[in-house]
Design an enzyme around this catalytic site. Structure first.
Site, PDB file in Angstrom:
ATOM      1  N   HIS A  22      59.289  71.796  29.205  1.00 16.26           N
ATOM      2  CA  HIS A  22      59.058  71.344  27.830  1.00 16.26           C
ATOM      3  C   HIS A  22      57.710  70.626  27.741  1.00 16.26           C
ATOM      4  O   HIS A  22      56.952  70.827  26.785  1.00 16.26           O
ATOM      5  CB  HIS A  22      60.173  70.369  27.403  1.00 16.26           C
ATOM      6  CG  HIS A  22      61.552  70.960  27.422  1.00 16.26           C
ATOM      7  ND1 HIS A  22      62.609  70.380  28.076  1.00 16.26           N
ATOM      8  CD2 HIS A  22      62.050  72.097  26.844  1.00 16.26           C
ATOM      9  CE1 HIS A  22      63.708  71.113  27.904  1.00 16.26           C
ATOM     10  NE2 HIS A  22      63.391  72.169  27.168  1.00 16.26           N
ATOM     11  N   LYS A  46      75.706  72.104  21.472  1.00 22.14           N
ATOM     12  CA  LYS A  46      75.916  71.756  22.889  1.00 22.14           C
ATOM     13  C   LYS A  46      76.601  70.397  22.970  1.00 22.14           C
ATOM     14  O   LYS A  46      76.672  69.681  21.967  1.00 22.14           O
ATOM     15  CB  LYS A  46      74.568  71.712  23.605  1.00 22.14           C
ATOM     16  CG  LYS A  46      73.925  73.078  23.683  1.00 22.14           C
ATOM     17  CD  LYS A  46      72.606  73.070  24.398  1.00 22.14           C
ATOM     18  CE  LYS A  46      72.031  74.482  24.447  1.00 22.14           C
ATOM     19  NZ  LYS A  46      70.679  74.519  24.995  1.00 22.14           N
ATOM     20  N   ARG A  95      60.434  81.867  27.610  1.00 26.74           N
ATOM     21  CA  ARG A  95      60.358  81.844  29.067  1.00 26.74           C
ATOM     22  C   ARG A  95      60.353  83.240  29.653  1.00 26.74           C
ATOM     23  O   ARG A  95      59.603  83.545  30.556  1.00 26.74           O
ATOM     24  CB  ARG A  95      61.546  81.067  29.647  1.00 26.74           C
ATOM     25  CG  ARG A  95      61.412  79.576  29.538  1.00 26.74           C
ATOM     26  CD  ARG A  95      62.687  78.888  29.889  1.00 26.74           C
ATOM     27  NE  ARG A  95      63.766  79.393  29.055  1.00 26.74           N
ATOM     28  CZ  ARG A  95      65.044  79.104  29.212  1.00 26.74           C
ATOM     29  NH1 ARG A  95      65.417  78.336  30.200  1.00 26.74           N
ATOM     30  NH2 ARG A  95      65.952  79.590  28.393  1.00 26.74           N
ATOM     31  N   SER A 133      67.486  72.920  31.200  1.00 24.96           N
ATOM     32  CA  SER A 133      68.061  71.579  31.315  1.00 24.96           C
ATOM     33  C   SER A 133      69.381  71.635  32.087  1.00 24.96           C
ATOM     34  O   SER A 133      69.668  70.769  32.916  1.00 24.96           O
ATOM     35  CB  SER A 133      68.293  70.995  29.923  1.00 24.96           C
ATOM     36  OG  SER A 133      67.052  70.873  29.260  1.00 24.96           O
TER      37      SER A 133
END
Ligand code: COA
Length: 173
Positions: A22, A46, A95, A133
């Protein structure tokens, strides 16, 4: 003389926790935008390990003294938050090809909700293509070293939370 027009991007995410991937994206963003607002989402579907306040505070620590980066929490729809700020640009990192479908879906949904909003994609640095993460939390939970994946400024806080987690787990056994 024309008034200076500032190019500002909103970089949204759950950031549970914020990683070097990030960080690298924000830095790249600053190469084309005057300012980047890191927008920490309350509602991302989440169940974060760190509270919204903790995530905001940790990311502020990462960018302490860097006037071109702001960090804010938001709840509700991203497009509403962006509009309320009088902005129209969302910055997203890509990504790998696997990110494309989800990003495409989200960008199109956001555009449908608010046609004035644009999404700008930037490639994540190849060094961070494989991290997320969740994978970092998994490594830390199992006692692995995460020092090379998260910014130095917040490493201690993340490790502390993981130590608590492991002690709780050991206490239950
Ligand atoms: N480097 C390393 N990891 C990266 C990365 C990068 N450059 N970019 C993303 N990742 C990781 C993230 O850490 C995240 O890991 P995790 O799934 O283990 O948590 C994963 O890739 C997915 O990231 P992202 O796609 O950015 O998801 P997110 O959960 O961080 O953010 C929101 C999603 C917050 C932008 C989206 O849920 C949202 O806009 N919520 C607000 C409500 C709303 O408007 N919903 C409708 C959207 S259409």
């Amino acid at each position: 003389m024309a008034e200076k027009f500032e190019r500002i991007a909103v970089y949204p995410g759950t950031f549970d926790p914020f990683t070097n991937g990030h960080l690298s994206l924000v830095r790249r963003g600053l190469g084309i935008f005057d300012r980047v607002i890191v927008a920490v989402a309350q509602d991302s579907g989440k169940n974060p390990l760190f509270s919204l306040d903790e995530r905001v505070q940790m990311i502020r620590e990462v960018f302490r003294g860097q006037g071109r980066v702001e960090v804010e929490g938001f709840s509700g729809l991203l497009v509403d938050y962006v509009c309320q700020k009088g902005l129209n640009t969302v910055l997203r990192g890509m990504r790998a090809v696997s990110d494309f479908e989800y990003e495409f879906q989200m960008a199109l949904m956001n555009r449908k909700l608010k046609p004035s909003i644009h999404t700008v994609f930037m490639m994540t640095d190849y060094r961070w293509l494989y991290i997320s993460s969740t994978i970092i939390k998994d490594v830390a939970r199992l006692g692995g070293s995460i020092g090379s994946f998260v910014p130095e400024a917040i490493l201690g806080q993340i490790n502390e939370r993981m130590d608590e987690y492991r002690s709780r787990l050991n206490g239950q056994q």
